[in-house]
Design a protein around this motif. Structure first.
Motif, short mmCIF file in Angstrom:
data_model
loop_
_atom_site.label_atom_id
_atom_site.label_comp_id
_atom_site.label_asym_id
_atom_site.label_seq_id
_atom_site.Cartn_x
_atom_site.Cartn_y
_atom_site.Cartn_z
N ARG A 38 11.46 41.30 7.94
CA ARG A 38 10.03 41.43 8.27
C ARG A 38 9.10 40.81 7.22
NH1 ARG A 38 8.70 44.70 12.93
NH2 ARG A 38 10.74 45.23 13.76
N THR A 39 9.62 40.64 5.98
CA THR A 39 8.71 40.18 4.92
C THR A 39 9.22 38.99 4.11
OG1 THR A 39 9.63 41.54 3.14
CG2 THR A 39 8.00 42.60 4.57
N GLY A 40 10.53 38.78 4.07
CA GLY A 40 11.10 37.72 3.23
C GLY A 40 11.34 38.18 1.80
N GLU A 152 5.31 55.78 1.29
CA GLU A 152 4.78 55.13 2.49
C GLU A 152 5.52 53.81 2.73
OE1 GLU A 152 0.39 56.05 3.05
OE2 GLU A 152 0.43 53.86 3.04
N ARG A 153 6.54 53.88 3.58
CA ARG A 153 7.45 52.73 3.70
C ARG A 153 6.79 51.50 4.31
NH1 ARG A 153 11.57 53.86 8.77
NH2 ARG A 153 9.96 54.01 10.38
N GLU A 154 5.68 51.70 5.07
CA GLU A 154 5.01 50.55 5.71
C GLU A 154 4.41 49.60 4.68
OE1 GLU A 154 4.32 53.73 6.42
OE2 GLU A 154 5.32 53.88 8.37
N LEU A 158 6.19 46.09 -0.05
CA LEU A 158 5.64 44.73 -0.17
C LEU A 158 5.34 44.30 -1.60
CD1 LEU A 158 2.94 44.79 2.67
CD2 LEU A 158 4.97 43.35 2.63
N TRP A 159 5.01 45.27 -2.48
CA TRP A 159 4.28 44.93 -3.70
C TRP A 159 5.13 44.83 -4.96
CZ3 TRP A 159 -0.50 43.56 -2.19
CH2 TRP A 159 -0.96 44.07 -0.98
N GLY A 160 4.62 44.11 -5.95
CA GLY A 160 5.29 43.99 -7.25
C GLY A 160 4.27 43.76 -8.35
N SER A 224 -3.94 42.76 10.50
CA SER A 224 -4.31 41.85 9.41
C SER A 224 -3.33 40.70 9.30
CB SER A 224 -4.50 42.54 8.06
OG SER A 224 -3.76 43.66 7.92
N PHE A 225 -2.11 40.89 9.80
CA PHE A 225 -1.11 39.82 9.83
C PHE A 225 -1.68 38.60 10.57
CE2 PHE A 225 2.54 37.51 11.28
CZ PHE A 225 3.58 37.81 10.43
N LYS A 226 -2.23 38.87 11.76
CA LYS A 226 -2.74 37.75 12.59
C LYS A 226 -3.99 37.13 11.97
CE LYS A 226 -0.96 39.84 16.74
NZ LYS A 226 -1.29 41.04 17.47
N ARG A 261 6.65 35.59 6.88
CA ARG A 261 6.33 35.25 8.28
C ARG A 261 4.88 34.81 8.43
NH1 ARG A 261 6.90 39.47 12.01
NH2 ARG A 261 6.63 40.94 10.33
N ILE A 262 3.98 35.37 7.58
CA ILE A 262 2.58 34.93 7.61
C ILE A 262 2.51 33.47 7.16
CG2 ILE A 262 0.31 35.17 6.48
CD1 ILE A 262 0.70 38.18 6.43
N LEU A 263 3.26 33.14 6.12
CA LEU A 263 3.21 31.78 5.57
C LEU A 263 3.87 30.78 6.53
CD1 LEU A 263 3.80 32.56 1.80
CD2 LEU A 263 1.68 32.46 3.10
N ALA A 315 -5.51 31.55 -0.28
CA ALA A 315 -5.23 32.99 -0.34
C ALA A 315 -6.05 33.74 0.69
CB ALA A 315 -5.54 33.54 -1.73
N PHE A 316 -5.55 34.94 1.01
CA PHE A 316 -6.25 35.86 1.92
C PHE A 316 -5.95 37.28 1.44
CE2 PHE A 316 -5.72 38.95 5.33
CZ PHE A 316 -6.98 38.90 5.94
N GLY A 317 -6.93 38.17 1.51
CA GLY A 317 -6.65 39.54 1.08
C GLY A 317 -7.73 40.52 1.42
#
Ligand code: UT7
Length: 329
Positions: A38-40, A152-154, A158-160, A224-226, A261-263, A315-317
């Motif tokens: 789902r994220t790479g 919160e697994r959703e 994602l983060w680091g 926000s993905f789209k 997948r966004i990229l 970038a987008f955020g």
């Protein structure tokens, strides 16, 4: 005549500790397979206890200054992009200025979430072009591991953590900053936010902490993905059009590492091959504002970016914020 500005050195720093998807499997109902497909993302770096954002940024800045061949006293401006400053007052950049010994610099923070580095670059570029400053450290650093809810697994997967920096100055020698463009949409900012910890929830209460309001939240992340795919692509098109180029003239796209997948969606929309899009997401995850300068530094060091390359940052955020910068290396 408008002054020319350029990047004369880049640097980055990633904390040593690695947290893999398999490590997360041990305390959360998730799997390496779900996260990767789902994220790479395969793994992310986690700051050590006692390390603050300014400590990560300090090493990134020292590496950038060393690559540029400049000293702390040469710097007269520090613009730090972060949503995880050491403290909100003083600003994270003020702590960083002291740690670097940049005694002649003025420093301040820029808050633009994952687009932060491009916003900071925009500000520094304009200040140097106007003649107000001569040499800037443009830096982005985040310790996202301390603001995500590890239950919160959703979103926590994602983060680091990490930091990246660039030395920007008036020059005709370095990588020339051809343009920067930044945008915001405050009316739609409630999908990626940290609801607590600001004036809205002051004083912080047991109740606000119990509700986890101080954590980063992603509401309807797939929406926000789209939006992200569209804004990334728009920002790229704006940068090339402003400089009378086409997207196929670009040699390397360095995007904010939001989600593989966004990229890929962005590349498809732009009709460019995935190979033109530089990726660090598998090994570092999403480090908010810091992903762009870290990827930029790595692309310079591994030879992906060569002298003469046309490099596009985008970038987008949260905010929502988005932007781009075109650079002739
Ligand atoms: O950097 C700023 C820009 N970044 C963004 O705007 C983030 C954009 N969004 C994303 O990257 C993706 O939406 C996510 C990675 C956050 C989520 O991926 P998704 O493909 O949109 O998944 P989803 O939220 O639609 O969830 C699909 C399913 C759900 O189960 P059901 O309802 O289909 O049964 C979730 O409960 O996956 C489930 N799920 C998980 N399963 C295992 C959600 N998180 C996890 C998890 N492990 N960590």
């Amino acid at each position: 005549m408008m002054k020319k500005t350029g990047i004369i050195g880049t640097g980055s720093y990633l904390p040593e500790k690695i947290m893999t998807n398999f490590d997360i499997e041990k305390f959360l109902d998730t799997s390496d397979e779900w996260i990767y497909t789902r994220t790479g993302i395969k793994q992310r770096r986690i700051a050590a206890d006692g390390q603050a954002t300014s400590d990560l940024c300090k090493v990134a800045c020292e590496n950038a200054m060393s690559a540029a061949g400049v000293k702390p006293d040469d710097i007269d401006l520090i613009v730090l992009a972060t949503i995880t400053p050491d403290t909100h007052c003083p600003a994270g950049s003020n702590w960083l200025e002291a740690k670097l010994g940049c005694n002649k610099a003025v420093s301040f923070d820029v808050t633009a979430a994952c687009s932060g580095f491009i916003f900071a670059l925009h500000v520094a570029d304009k200040m140097i072009k106007s003649g107000a400053n001569k040499m800037a450290l443009v830096v982005a650093g985040e310790i996202m591991s301390r603001v995500v809810n590890w239950k919160e697994r959703e979103s926590c997967i994602l983060w680091g953590d990490g930091a990246g920096a660039a030395v920007v100055t008036e020059t005709t020698q370095g990588a020339e900053i051809l343009s920067t463009h930044i945008h915001t949409d405050g009316a739609n900012g409630d999908t990626l936010l940290m609801p607590g910890g600001g004036s809205k929830t002051t004083p912080i209460s047991y109740e606000s902490v119990d509700k986890g309001l101080h954590y980063l939240k992603m509401i309807e992340a797939n929406k926000s993905f789209k939006v992200a795919v569209s804004r990334f692509a728009e920002a790229c098109e704006e940068a090339v059009a402003a400089n009378n180029y086409g997207i196929h003239d670009v040699d390397v796209i360095i995007p904010h590492q939001a989600n593989l997948r966004i990229l890929q969606g962005m590349a498809k929309k732009l009709k460019v091959p995935d190979e033109k899009v530089y990726m660090t997401i598998e090994k570092y995850g999403n480090i908010s504002s810091a992903t762009v300068p870290i990827a930029l530094d790595e692309a310079v060091k591994d030879g992906t970016i060569k002298k003469g390359s046309l490099v596009l940052l985008t970038a987008f955020g949260g905010g929502l914020t988005w932007g781009s910068s075109l650079i002739r290396w």
